[in-house]
Design a protein around this motif. Structure first.
Motif, short mmCIF file in Angstrom:
data_model
loop_
_atom_site.label_atom_id
_atom_site.label_comp_id
_atom_site.label_asym_id
_atom_site.label_seq_id
_atom_site.Cartn_x
_atom_site.Cartn_y
_atom_site.Cartn_z
N PHE A 108 -8.65 -2.47 -41.12
CA PHE A 108 -7.85 -3.61 -41.54
C PHE A 108 -6.39 -3.30 -41.20
CE2 PHE A 108 -11.59 -3.85 -44.21
CZ PHE A 108 -11.90 -5.20 -44.15
N LEU A 109 -5.74 -4.20 -40.52
CA LEU A 109 -4.34 -4.00 -40.12
C LEU A 109 -3.45 -4.52 -41.25
CD1 LEU A 109 -4.75 -5.11 -36.42
CD2 LEU A 109 -4.95 -2.82 -37.39
N ARG A 110 -3.17 -3.61 -42.18
CA ARG A 110 -2.53 -3.96 -43.46
C ARG A 110 -1.16 -4.63 -43.29
NH1 ARG A 110 -6.74 -3.69 -46.80
NH2 ARG A 110 -7.87 -1.76 -46.56
N SER A 111 -0.34 -4.17 -42.37
CA SER A 111 0.99 -4.78 -42.23
C SER A 111 0.87 -6.23 -41.76
CB SER A 111 1.87 -3.97 -41.28
OG SER A 111 1.29 -3.93 -39.99
N ALA A 112 -0.02 -6.50 -40.83
CA ALA A 112 -0.23 -7.88 -40.36
C ALA A 112 -0.83 -8.72 -41.48
CB ALA A 112 -1.14 -7.89 -39.14
N MET A 113 -1.77 -8.15 -42.24
CA MET A 113 -2.38 -8.87 -43.36
C MET A 113 -1.33 -9.25 -44.40
SD MET A 113 -5.87 -6.62 -43.76
CE MET A 113 -6.22 -7.22 -45.41
N LYS A 114 -0.45 -8.31 -44.70
CA LYS A 114 0.59 -8.55 -45.70
C LYS A 114 1.55 -9.63 -45.21
CE LYS A 114 3.97 -6.15 -48.55
NZ LYS A 114 4.59 -4.86 -48.86
N LYS A 115 1.94 -9.56 -43.95
CA LYS A 115 2.85 -10.55 -43.39
C LYS A 115 2.25 -11.95 -43.40
CE LYS A 115 5.68 -11.56 -39.38
NZ LYS A 115 6.02 -11.22 -38.02
N GLU A 116 0.95 -12.04 -43.16
CA GLU A 116 0.27 -13.34 -43.11
C GLU A 116 -0.33 -13.74 -44.45
OE1 GLU A 116 0.54 -15.32 -40.60
OE2 GLU A 116 1.52 -13.82 -39.33
N ARG A 117 -0.14 -12.90 -45.48
CA ARG A 117 -0.64 -13.16 -46.83
C ARG A 117 -2.16 -13.34 -46.84
NH1 ARG A 117 3.25 -16.64 -45.98
NH2 ARG A 117 2.02 -18.49 -46.43
N MET A 118 -2.85 -12.44 -46.17
CA MET A 118 -4.31 -12.46 -46.10
C MET A 118 -4.86 -11.25 -46.83
SD MET A 118 -5.15 -15.17 -44.33
CE MET A 118 -6.85 -14.82 -44.12
N THR A 119 -5.96 -11.45 -47.52
CA THR A 119 -6.57 -10.34 -48.24
C THR A 119 -7.79 -9.83 -47.48
OG1 THR A 119 -8.04 -11.76 -49.52
CG2 THR A 119 -5.84 -11.34 -50.44
N GLU A 120 -8.20 -8.64 -47.85
CA GLU A 120 -9.40 -8.04 -47.27
C GLU A 120 -10.63 -8.91 -47.57
OE1 GLU A 120 -11.74 -3.89 -47.98
OE2 GLU A 120 -9.56 -3.73 -47.72
N ILE A 121 -10.66 -9.47 -48.75
CA ILE A 121 -11.80 -10.31 -49.15
C ILE A 121 -11.92 -11.53 -48.23
CG2 ILE A 121 -12.62 -11.85 -50.99
CD1 ILE A 121 -11.43 -9.77 -52.99
N GLU A 122 -10.80 -12.14 -47.87
CA GLU A 122 -10.82 -13.31 -46.98
C GLU A 122 -11.33 -12.94 -45.58
OE1 GLU A 122 -7.19 -15.99 -48.76
OE2 GLU A 122 -6.69 -14.10 -47.76
N ILE A 123 -10.95 -11.77 -45.12
CA ILE A 123 -11.42 -11.31 -43.80
C ILE A 123 -12.91 -11.00 -43.85
CG2 ILE A 123 -11.19 -9.46 -42.09
CD1 ILE A 123 -8.18 -9.40 -42.87
N LEU A 124 -13.35 -10.36 -44.92
CA LEU A 124 -14.78 -10.08 -45.07
C LEU A 124 -15.59 -11.38 -45.16
CD1 LEU A 124 -14.58 -7.09 -47.58
CD2 LEU A 124 -15.20 -6.99 -45.15
N GLN A 125 -15.04 -12.36 -45.83
CA GLN A 125 -15.71 -13.66 -45.93
C GLN A 125 -15.84 -14.28 -44.53
OE1 GLN A 125 -13.69 -16.57 -48.33
NE2 GLN A 125 -15.23 -18.13 -47.96
N ALA A 126 -14.81 -14.20 -43.72
CA ALA A 126 -14.86 -14.75 -42.36
C ALA A 126 -15.91 -14.03 -41.52
CB ALA A 126 -13.49 -14.64 -41.69
N ILE A 127 -16.02 -12.73 -41.71
CA ILE A 127 -17.02 -11.95 -40.97
C ILE A 127 -18.42 -12.40 -41.38
CG2 ILE A 127 -17.99 -9.63 -40.69
CD1 ILE A 127 -15.07 -8.57 -40.84
N ARG A 128 -18.65 -12.56 -42.69
CA ARG A 128 -19.95 -13.03 -43.15
C ARG A 128 -20.24 -14.45 -42.66
NH1 ARG A 128 -17.97 -10.71 -47.85
NH2 ARG A 128 -17.57 -12.77 -48.74
N SER A 129 -19.25 -15.31 -42.71
CA SER A 129 -19.42 -16.70 -42.27
C SER A 129 -19.75 -16.79 -40.79
CB SER A 129 -18.15 -17.51 -42.54
OG SER A 129 -17.93 -17.63 -43.91
N SER A 130 -19.33 -15.80 -40.02
CA SER A 130 -19.61 -15.82 -38.58
C SER A 130 -21.04 -15.39 -38.26
CB SER A 130 -18.64 -14.89 -37.84
OG SER A 130 -18.99 -13.53 -38.06
N GLY A 131 -21.76 -14.93 -39.29
CA GLY A 131 -23.13 -14.49 -39.09
C GLY A 131 -23.29 -13.00 -38.98
N SER A 132 -22.19 -12.29 -39.03
CA SER A 132 -22.26 -10.83 -38.99
C SER A 132 -22.61 -10.30 -40.37
CB SER A 132 -20.92 -10.24 -38.54
OG SER A 132 -20.62 -10.67 -37.23
#
Length: 167
Positions: A108-132
């Motif tokens: 997880f690229l924490r500095s980019a996540m912080k700048k874009e106000r994205m959480t790890e949970i949201e990224i994991l959700q996107a990964i699951r939603s993609s079928g992975s």
């Protein structure tokens, strides 16, 4: 509060129908780009068109012509912004954001996540939603200019072995 006069009912139905038809015609003339969700400006136009339609329907002090003029103005402004972004690189950079890489090869690229106000949970959700099924199946996650998350999946291991075997 629950009262409606016959005149206001007829006005809403008549103006609403004509404004709706006018909006559909304007949208057909302006093209598919108008209702796309490619960036924030596209979203603003979509919301503003809906708000304008609502105002035309419910505000008896506005005429149908005023509402249609407002539709036309919004669509012309949308056209000018998209025209400018296509023809002038500096203008495109001014009005549009760049995609941001948030996850790459298991990290997880924490500095980019912080700048874009994205959480790890949201990224994991996107990964699951993609079928992975897990992060090991995703090579990267990108926050796109429209706010959506794109997941770039790694190739299945069997396919990679077949490629190596065929060489």
């Amino acid at each position: 509060m629950f009262e409606i006069t016959w005149d206001s009912f007829v006005r809403i139905v008549t103006v609403g129908t004509l404004a709706y038809i006018g909006l559909i015609l304007f949208l057909r003339i302006s093209g598919k780009r108008t209702l796309s969700k490619l960036n924030a400006f596209d979203l603003v136009v979509t919301v503003a068109l809906g708000s304008t339609l609502s105002t035309v329907l419910l505000d008896s002090s506005l005429t149908l012509f005023e509402g249609l003029t407002a539709f036309a103005l919004l669509l012309v402004l949308q056209y000018l912004i998209s025209f400018g972004s296509i023809h002038w690189g500096w203008f495109n950079k001014l009005i549009k954001s760049e995609p941001k890489l948030l996850y790459l090869n298991g990290e997880f690229l924490r500095s980019a996540m912080k700048k874009e106000r994205m959480t790890e949970i949201e990224i994991l959700q996107a990964i699951r939603s993609s079928g992975s099924g897990s992060t090991s199946e995703a090579t990267a996650v990108v926050l796109e200019t429209d706010g959506s998350l794109s997941v770039i999946s790694s190739e299945p291991k069997d396919a990679m072995q077949n490629v190596k075997t065929q060489k």
